[in-house]
Design a protein around this motif. Sequence first.
Motif, mmCIF file in Angstrom:
data_model
loop_
_atom_site.group_PDB
_atom_site.id
_atom_site.type_symbol
_atom_site.label_atom_id
_atom_site.label_comp_id
_atom_site.label_asym_id
_atom_site.label_seq_id
_atom_site.Cartn_x
_atom_site.Cartn_y
_atom_site.Cartn_z
ATOM 1 N N GLY A 132 -4.347 -49.615 12.231
ATOM 2 C CA GLY A 132 -5.699 -50.120 12.426
ATOM 3 C C GLY A 132 -5.621 -51.511 13.019
ATOM 4 N N VAL A 133 -6.363 -51.749 14.095
ATOM 5 C CA VAL A 133 -6.362 -53.053 14.752
ATOM 6 C C VAL A 133 -7.773 -53.623 14.686
ATOM 7 N N ASP A 134 -7.888 -54.821 14.140
ATOM 8 C CA ASP A 134 -9.185 -55.466 13.878
ATOM 9 C C ASP A 134 -9.296 -56.745 14.697
ATOM 10 N N PHE A 135 -10.150 -56.727 15.721
ATOM 11 C CA PHE A 135 -10.396 -57.906 16.551
ATOM 12 C C PHE A 135 -11.571 -58.686 15.961
ATOM 13 N N GLY A 136 -11.268 -59.868 15.391
ATOM 14 C CA GLY A 136 -12.308 -60.716 14.831
ATOM 15 C C GLY A 136 -12.734 -61.782 15.808
ATOM 16 N N SER A 137 -13.497 -62.751 15.334
ATOM 17 C CA SER A 137 -14.008 -63.815 16.196
ATOM 18 C C SER A 137 -12.914 -64.793 16.616
ATOM 19 N N ASP A 138 -11.963 -65.070 15.728
ATOM 20 C CA ASP A 138 -10.940 -66.079 15.994
ATOM 21 C C ASP A 138 -9.549 -65.498 16.190
ATOM 22 N N SER A 139 -9.336 -64.277 15.722
ATOM 23 C CA SER A 139 -7.986 -63.712 15.730
ATOM 24 C C SER A 139 -8.065 -62.193 15.696
ATOM 25 N N VAL A 140 -6.899 -61.568 15.910
ATOM 26 C CA VAL A 140 -6.772 -60.117 15.816
ATOM 27 C C VAL A 140 -5.648 -59.814 14.841
ATOM 28 N N ARG A 141 -5.813 -58.745 14.067
ATOM 29 C CA ARG A 141 -4.786 -58.366 13.098
ATOM 30 C C ARG A 141 -4.537 -56.864 13.205
ATOM 31 N N ALA A 142 -3.288 -56.473 12.969
ATOM 32 C CA ALA A 142 -2.918 -55.064 12.943
ATOM 33 C C ALA A 142 -2.345 -54.723 11.579
ATOM 34 N N LEU A 143 -2.599 -53.498 11.128
ATOM 35 C CA LEU A 143 -2.149 -53.031 9.824
ATOM 36 C C LEU A 143 -1.534 -51.647 10.008
ATOM 37 N N THR A 185 0.239 -58.242 17.766
ATOM 38 C CA THR A 185 -0.027 -57.778 16.398
ATOM 39 C C THR A 185 0.613 -56.431 16.115
ATOM 40 N N ILE A 186 0.533 -55.501 17.056
ATOM 41 C CA ILE A 186 1.114 -54.183 16.796
ATOM 42 C C ILE A 186 2.638 -54.270 16.722
ATOM 43 N N THR A 187 3.266 -54.977 17.666
ATOM 44 C CA THR A 187 4.727 -55.106 17.605
ATOM 45 C C THR A 187 5.147 -55.925 16.387
ATOM 46 N N GLY A 188 4.376 -56.939 16.050
ATOM 47 C CA GLY A 188 4.686 -57.754 14.879
ATOM 48 C C GLY A 188 4.568 -56.976 13.589
ATOM 49 N N ALA A 189 3.530 -56.143 13.476
ATOM 50 C CA ALA A 189 3.347 -55.343 12.263
ATOM 51 C C ALA A 189 4.432 -54.279 12.147
ATOM 52 N N LEU A 190 4.778 -53.657 13.270
ATOM 53 C CA LEU A 190 5.826 -52.625 13.243
ATOM 54 C C LEU A 190 7.190 -53.228 12.899
ATOM 55 N N ALA A 198 -13.793 -55.624 -2.622
ATOM 56 C CA ALA A 198 -12.740 -54.672 -2.283
ATOM 57 C C ALA A 198 -11.364 -55.336 -2.374
ATOM 58 N N SER A 199 -10.378 -54.585 -2.835
ATOM 59 C CA SER A 199 -9.030 -55.124 -3.010
ATOM 60 C C SER A 199 -8.374 -55.459 -1.677
ATOM 61 N N ALA A 200 -8.646 -54.660 -0.668
ATOM 62 C CA ALA A 200 -7.947 -54.809 0.611
ATOM 63 C C ALA A 200 -8.226 -56.180 1.223
ATOM 64 N N ASP A 201 -7.139 -56.899 1.556
ATOM 65 C CA ASP A 201 -7.305 -58.179 2.240
ATOM 66 C C ASP A 201 -7.822 -57.981 3.655
ATOM 67 N N GLN A 202 -7.514 -56.836 4.243
ATOM 68 C CA GLN A 202 -7.916 -56.543 5.615
ATOM 69 C C GLN A 202 -8.664 -55.219 5.639
ATOM 70 N N ALA A 203 -9.854 -55.221 5.042
ATOM 71 C CA ALA A 203 -10.614 -53.978 4.890
ATOM 72 C C ALA A 203 -11.032 -53.400 6.238
ATOM 73 N N CYS A 204 -11.315 -54.262 7.215
ATOM 74 C CA CYS A 204 -11.711 -53.746 8.534
ATOM 75 C C CYS A 204 -10.541 -53.026 9.192
ATOM 76 N N ALA A 205 -9.354 -53.642 9.164
ATOM 77 C CA ALA A 205 -8.171 -52.988 9.725
ATOM 78 C C ALA A 205 -7.836 -51.713 8.961
ATOM 79 N N LEU A 206 -8.017 -51.733 7.630
ATOM 80 C CA LEU A 206 -7.779 -50.529 6.830
ATOM 81 C C LEU A 206 -8.776 -49.444 7.222
ATOM 82 N N GLY A 207 -10.039 -49.819 7.409
ATOM 83 C CA GLY A 207 -11.039 -48.837 7.840
ATOM 84 C C GLY A 207 -10.699 -48.251 9.201
ATOM 85 N N ALA A 208 -10.216 -49.106 10.113
ATOM 86 C CA ALA A 208 -9.785 -48.610 11.418
ATOM 87 C C ALA A 208 -8.631 -47.627 11.256
ATOM 88 N N ALA A 209 -7.715 -47.935 10.344
ATOM 89 C CA ALA A 209 -6.593 -47.022 10.090
ATOM 90 C C ALA A 209 -7.091 -45.685 9.533
#
Length: 544
Positions: free
Chosen positions: A8-19, A66-71, A478-489
């Motif tokens: 799951g990849v979450d593009f926010g206002s300031d940054s992007v994160r992959a999970l 983010t994707i290469t970093g997460a992998l 919600a427990s998930a620190d990255q709920a948006c990325a988890l939802g995308a996943a």
Amino acid sequence: MNNQYVIGVDFGSDSVRALVVNAQTGEAVGTHVHEYTRWKKGLYCDPATSQFRQHPLDYLEGLTATITGALAQAPAEVRQQVVGISIDTTGSTPCAVDETGLPLALRPDFAENPSGMFILWKDHTANAEAEEINNLAHHWDTDYTKYVGGIYSSEWFWAKMLRTLRVDETIREHAFSWIEHCDWISAVLTGNANPLTLKRSRCAAGHKALWHSEFDGLPSDEFLTKLDPLLSGLRDRLFTDTYTSDQSMGHLSPEWAEKLGLSTNVVIGVGAFDAHMGAIGAEIEPYAFVRIIGTSTCDILMAPNEEIGHRLIRGICGQVDGSVAPGMLGLEAGQSAFGDVYAWFARLITGPVRELLGQDAADTLSQQLIPHLSTQAAKLPVTENDVIALDWINGRRTPDANHTLKAAIAGLNLGTDAPKVFKALVEATAFGSRSIVDRFLEEGVPIKKVIAIGGVAKKSPFVMQTLADVLNKPIQVASADQACALGAAMCAAVAAGVHPTMEAAQRAMGSGFDAEYTPQSDKVVVYEALYKKYLKLGAFVEGH
């Protein structure tokens, strides 16, 4: 069964994160965050005129990093077991593109032109255009705003597009079509960003572009031409059909497969907005009110079509069949500023420190300021004579969008100090939240539970307790620190066929809740009185 993984990849206002997530268990095995390089420098933005633009290179660089970093954090065998990727983004964040779907800012002649970049959700340069859309729609045979709460916003697709076409002749000459961020970045991964053939997000189109099946898609060419001849014929270069996020956009292209070290068998899901996928990650269920609380808030409700679909909810950001989960009506609301209100106050205090004592002193103060103010504000009594503030520092998103509105603070005296003002600002954001909840209830939409996700929800107990007291409702975090990325996943898992439905993906991959805030009865009573003062102050400011 062999383990299958999704990203799951979450593009926010300031940054992007992959999970990177185990699609059977929900276990996260790798994550990475990348801050947008150009955005961090403040390039292409002018806060004084509410211009906020993001360069597509920030998105592409962030996607790779983010994707290469997460992998890289995951066990080596995970790469061969990745079956799906889905993307969420902020929105409405559209961009002018050429016939191939290339954002104009990726061409050398537009590389430094903000008009050829993605227009971030919080860009309010199109206030006048939004007003024109509303005026015409409310006097047209078909009111195209009926499914977006009756008010079109300057934060949305058509207003931003029209504004850009009006002010930049070069964009008029070279823009073939326009694409939302969530559609473009998903399409890029498949290698086909052709604006005429890529699968457009139902979520983005329904909530921000006035798409509805009743209208046979987008507003008519006659309406758009009447709005401005610059829009004549553009409808045919956009889209008619839209797709929900349980569906496949295509497969990972050979170019991106090589770049990311993945297989071309990886399914790319149809994209959506961060809040809607965040609601999935937060285990939304019918009539749960999910608040994604960060710099702004986006609020998502989901209800069975057969129970709520016949209602037209006034003053919200749309009601769209399938924008969250297929077969359910997704309802969106939110506040244009939440954490941004606190950030503004912090800048107000630290700005002179930076100028007088230097950057290091200001940075030290910035890190300590909000936690300190929260601690001090939490010790203050809540009385009916407290300072009252409005949260409209970036205009008002809902209920009843009006981005020309300004914030205000009332009730100051010589004894008012920084913690008291901060407390009033926190209460203002809670009162703004209360006005949204009240609108849903007034319109016959019940709210059976409140769920919170996002940075503020996880890090600010004082803010969350105040919100529970003002809403007079328990709030689960919600427990998930990255709920948006988890939802995308989760969406990727459904698009890739690992799970048959969103609900099944939520059951298998959900992480539950780790905190709950319950209303304090003594404060609830006082906040009822203060909320009435908030409404009265708001009516005065809006009336003048």
